[in-house]
Design a protein around this motif. Structure first.
Motif, short mmCIF file in Angstrom:
data_model
loop_
_atom_site.label_atom_id
_atom_site.label_comp_id
_atom_site.label_asym_id
_atom_site.label_seq_id
_atom_site.Cartn_x
_atom_site.Cartn_y
_atom_site.Cartn_z
N ALA A 119 21.14 3.50 30.54
CA ALA A 119 21.60 4.31 29.41
C ALA A 119 20.49 5.18 28.83
CB ALA A 119 22.19 3.41 28.32
N ILE A 120 19.26 4.69 28.80
CA ILE A 120 18.15 5.47 28.23
C ILE A 120 17.36 6.20 29.31
CG2 ILE A 120 17.99 3.97 26.20
CD1 ILE A 120 15.52 2.66 27.42
N ASN A 121 17.87 6.15 30.55
CA ASN A 121 17.31 6.87 31.70
C ASN A 121 15.96 6.31 32.15
OD1 ASN A 121 17.83 8.68 33.73
ND2 ASN A 121 16.99 10.46 32.64
N GLY A 122 15.72 5.03 31.88
CA GLY A 122 14.55 4.36 32.41
C GLY A 122 13.24 4.93 31.90
N THR A 164 8.79 12.18 21.54
CA THR A 164 9.91 11.24 21.55
C THR A 164 10.13 10.64 20.16
OG1 THR A 164 9.55 10.69 23.88
CG2 THR A 164 10.78 9.08 22.56
N VAL A 165 9.04 10.30 19.49
CA VAL A 165 9.13 9.76 18.13
C VAL A 165 9.66 10.82 17.17
CG1 VAL A 165 7.80 8.85 16.19
CG2 VAL A 165 7.29 8.07 18.51
N ALA A 166 9.09 12.02 17.25
CA ALA A 166 9.45 13.08 16.29
C ALA A 166 10.90 13.50 16.41
CB ALA A 166 8.53 14.28 16.50
N HIS A 167 11.44 13.51 17.62
CA HIS A 167 12.80 14.01 17.84
C HIS A 167 13.84 12.90 17.97
CE1 HIS A 167 11.31 18.09 18.24
NE2 HIS A 167 10.43 17.68 19.13
N GLY A 168 13.41 11.66 17.84
CA GLY A 168 14.36 10.55 17.90
C GLY A 168 15.10 10.46 19.22
N LEU A 169 14.42 10.74 20.31
CA LEU A 169 15.09 10.81 21.61
C LEU A 169 15.53 9.43 22.10
CD1 LEU A 169 12.74 13.33 23.47
CD2 LEU A 169 14.84 13.81 22.18
#
Length: 277
Positions: A184-187, A245-250
Motif C-alpha cells: 500500500a505504501i509502495n515499499g 516526505t515529512v513536509a508533504h505527508g506522503l
C-alpha cells in the motif's frame, strides 16, 4: 499466518552463513526465507547451495547486478517475491536467536509494524561467533553492547510494545510488516541509494498511512555482527528525500514496489529443489 523472512546481503558469505544457521534452528519456523542479494559474487551462491541441502523451509535467492548500494530495490524485489502474509526484514549480518520468529509472530498486529532490537558484539566477540558455530552470545558475554537485548522476558515485552508514533531508533535490520501494508505504501523508496535514511523514510510514510509502531524489546533477540562503519558524514540526497516526505505527508513513494509487481508472477525457485536434483 505465513511469515516470509527477507534477508538482504552483499558479499559477506560468512555472516550470511551464520544468519541462515540461526533461521534454520528456530523454535517456530517461518514459511520461507528469501535472500535478496545486492550483487554478491559466487561465494554467496555457494553458501546458499550448501544450506539448501538441509534447510527446513523454502529457501530462495533473488539477485540483482552490483550497481552501487541499492538496498531499497533489493528489499522491494524480495517483498514482491514473498508468498507470506507477514514480512520480517532482516539484515544479512543479523543472527537471530532461536525464538526470533515465534516472537515476531506473537507481536504482529493489524494496523502496526514492529521495530525489533539488536545486540552489538565487538570485533573480538564477532570473530568468535563466526569461528565457533555453536557459540551464541548471552547477557554475560564479553564485548557485548546493548546487552539488555540479550534478555528474553515476554511479560515485559508485552508491557513495552504499546502502539505509538516515533521515528527514533528506526532500523530496517529487524522489522516486521504485513505485506499488504508494504504494498500500500509502495515499499522502500528506490530514489534513495547509498547509506542511510531509507528505513526512516519508509517509517514516515507508514505513519502517514495510519500505521503505528510497536517496539519488540526483551523478545525477538538478534545479534548484529560487528563491521566497520559504512556511514557517510554530512547530508546526502537521501536526507532531502526524507525531509520532503515529512513536509508533504506522503504515504507512497514514486519509485517503489510497483515497478516489480510483474516480475515474480511465478515464485522464485526453491533452492532445495535444485539441491535434491
Amino acid at each position: 499466518m505465513r511469515i516470509s523472512v527477507i534477508v538482504i546481503t552483499y558479499n559477506w558469505p560468512q555472516a550470511l552463513d551464520a544468519v541462515l544457521r540461526g533461521l534454520a534452528r528456530q523454535r517456530e519456523l517461518p514459511f520461507e526465507v528469501i535472500v535478496t542479494d545486492d550483487g554478491s559474487d559466487e561465494q554467496t551462491k555457494q553458501v546458499l547451495a550448501r544450506h539448501a541441502q538441509h534447510f527446513p523451509v523454502r529457501l530462495t535467492h533473488v539477485w540483482q547486478p552490483d550497481d552501487g548500494a541499492r538496498m531499497s530495490r533489493a528489499r522491494n524485489r524480495g517483498i514482491v517475491a514473498a508468498r507470506g502474509d507477514y514480512i520480517v526484514l532482516l539484515d544479512g549480518d543479523m543472527v537471530p536467536g532461536e525464538h526470533f520468529i515465534a516472537d515476531h509472530h506473537a507481536f504482529a498486529r493489524r494496523g502496526c509494524f514492529v521495530q525489533g532490537s539488536r545486540m552489538l558484539p565487538d570485533e573480538r566477540a564477532t570473530k568468535r561467533m563466526l569461528a565457533h558455530k555453536r557459540f551464541r552470545p548471552h547477557f554475560f558475554t564479553r564485548g557485548l553492547q546493548r546487552r539488555r537485548h540479550a534478555l528474553r522476558l515476554p511479560w515485559l515485552a508485552r508491557v513495552w510494545a504499546f502502539p505509538r508514533v516515533n521515528r527514533r531508533g528506526i532500523k530496517s535490520c529487524n522489522m516486521g510488516f504485513w505485506r499488504e501494508d508494504l504494498i500500500a505504501i509502495n515499499g522502500f523508496n528506490e530514489a534513495m541509494t547509498g547509506w542511510g535514511r531509507e528505513d526512516a523514510e519508509l517509517a514516515v510514510r507508514a505513519f502517514n498511512y495510519g500505521l503505528m509502531r510497536c517496539d519488540l524489546r526483551f523478545a525477538g533477540m538478534a545479534t548484529h555482527l560487528w563491521h566497520r562503519s559504512r556511514k557517510y558524514e554530512g547530508r546526502s540526497i537521501n536526507d532531502d528525500i526524507l525531509d520532503a516526505t515529512v513536509a508533504h505527508g506522503l504515504q507512497r513513494c514514486e519509485q517503489g514496489i510497483d515497478a516489480h509487481l510483474g516480475e515474480f508472477t511465478q515464485p522464485p525457485i526453491d533452492l532445495r529443489t535444485d539441491a535434491a536434483a
